[in-house]
Design a protein around this motif. Structure first.
Motif, short mmCIF file in Angstrom:
data_model
loop_
_atom_site.label_atom_id
_atom_site.label_comp_id
_atom_site.label_asym_id
_atom_site.label_seq_id
_atom_site.Cartn_x
_atom_site.Cartn_y
_atom_site.Cartn_z
N THR A 31 0.83 -1.21 0.00
CA THR A 31 0.00 0.00 0.00
C THR A 31 0.86 1.25 0.00
OG1 THR A 31 -1.68 -1.21 1.26
CG2 THR A 31 -1.89 1.17 1.18
N VAL A 34 2.36 1.72 -3.48
CA VAL A 34 1.40 2.27 -4.46
C VAL A 34 1.22 3.77 -4.23
CG1 VAL A 34 -0.99 2.22 -5.22
CG2 VAL A 34 0.21 0.08 -4.81
N LEU A 318 -6.68 -3.31 -3.27
CA LEU A 318 -5.44 -3.27 -4.07
C LEU A 318 -5.40 -4.38 -5.11
CD1 LEU A 318 -2.95 -2.59 -1.14
CD2 LEU A 318 -3.78 -0.94 -2.81
N PRO A 321 -3.97 -3.03 -8.79
CA PRO A 321 -2.52 -2.86 -8.92
C PRO A 321 -1.73 -4.15 -8.68
CG PRO A 321 -3.35 -1.72 -6.97
CD PRO A 321 -4.52 -2.12 -7.78
N LEU A 322 -2.20 -5.01 -7.76
CA LEU A 322 -1.52 -6.28 -7.55
C LEU A 322 -1.60 -7.15 -8.81
CD1 LEU A 322 -2.63 -7.23 -3.92
CD2 LEU A 322 -0.27 -7.01 -4.72
#
Length: 349
Positions: A31, A34, A318, A321-322
């Protein structure tokens, strides 16, 4: 297998075990990565104007805090006072929408209505699931340092990564063998590029969604238009599930006036999302965001379920993005360096 192979296997297994045990801390670190990645592109933009990195970071953090403070004080906080009224109207609207179905089933067979779950029953069944996912995802916040200190840790980690990202990047690359560090560096650059494209697309999408939703609801004179537009914008942070859920409040509230108005809202929202998709594909992506990775919606939905199961609410938030990072690493490393070069002669050898 000789001693070296067994040693490598044991070390690798032990590493996976440690990673599994600290997975909540790893998702917290991701986190921070990002957040710092998104802010770093703003810092790089300021550096192009000749501003030193330290002052660029300080200027960007100050500007971001002012924007967030104004958003919460002048937009979110005044609208949050209307949320109870909004949820009450939505509940009444859903009852209004489902009542014709219950009346129709009552005319066919009174016992048939028992097979259709009510809204309260659905919420009651989903409550333990939501509670488990939220508790699993937020357990790191209240089992380590507590919620305030953990958020402070997240902020500090993000700032530390933002001030000097190169040092952390090079430290991560050094974990790999020397001959493979250039490939890892190339894969990380692509991850950074695609994350930037996705985050910028999300920012533009939220702005467009808020403007179009507020405009359409205001024209139709639906109550709490601004609060509904804000809720719709927040729901669209979640791919697949968010756009579907954002249909419910305006349709339910519109049904309190006339069923025809609810149908009009549904048609407008479908056109609304089709318009947003065309704006993204034809204007935003070609002209502004030239580096985006195309992920099938079904693949994103499966990733949301997977990461929510293992990482809780943070994993769900998330998931996109993961998924982007994993897809880039799989394409560059597993497919490009292993599978594409694994021919029959190499396999027989």
């Amino acid at each position: 297998m000789n001693f070296a192979y067994w040693t490598g296997f044991v070390v690798l297994s032990f590493s996976f075990y440690i990673i599994w045990k600290v997975r909540q801390l790893l998702i917290l670190l991701f986190t921070a990565v990002v957040i710092s990645n998104f802010l770093n592109h703003g810092v790089q933009t300021l550096q192009r104007f000749g501003i030193k990195r330290f002052y660029s970071v300080l200027l960007l953090i100050t500007f971001s805090l002012i924007i967030l403070l104004k958003f919460f004080l002048y937009i979110f906080y005044p609208s949050s006072e209307q949320f109870p009224e909004l949820f009450l109207l939505v509940s009444q609207g859903i009852d209004r929408l489902t009542s014709p179905i219950h009346e129709f089933t009552m005319q066919l067979d009174p016992d048939l209505t028992k097979t259709f779950p009510s809204l309260d029953r659905i919420i009651e069944q989903l409550h333990p699931l939501f509670q488990r996912i939220a508790g699993q995802g937020l357990s790191v916040f209240y089992t380590t340092l507590g919620i305030p200190l953990t958020f402070l840790l997240l902020l500090i980690l993000s700032l530390m990564l933002l001030v000097n990202p190169t040092a952390y990047r090079q430290g991560f690359i050094r974990l790999f063998p020397f001959f493979y560090r250039s490939r890892i560096d190339s894969a990380l650059r692509k991850c950074d590029l695609f994350l930037k494209g996705e985050l910028l697309a999300l920012l533009f999408r939220m702005i467009i969604i808020f403007v179009l939703a507020f405009t359409g609801l205001s024209i139709l004179k639906i109550p709490l238009s601004f609060t509904q537009a804000l809720l719709i914008m927040i729901l669209n942070l979640f791919p697949n599930i968010g756009p579907i859920l954002s249909f419910i409040p305006p349709m339910a509230i519109a049904s309190l006036e006339t069923p025809l108005k609810s149908l009009i809202v549904l048609v407008i929202f479908i056109l609304f999302y089709l318009t947003i998709r065309q704006i993204e594909n034809r204007i935003i992506t070609p002209l502004i965001i030239k580096s985006r990775i195309s992920l099938p919606p079904g693949f994103i939905l499966l990733s949301q379920v997977f990461f929510a199961t293992f990482f809780g609410i943070l994993g769900f938030l998330l998931a996109t993005p993961l998924t982007i990072i994993i897809s880039v690493l799989v394409k560059e490393i597993i497919v490009g360096d292993i599978l594409d070069k694994w021919n029959s002669s190499y396999f027989l050898k």
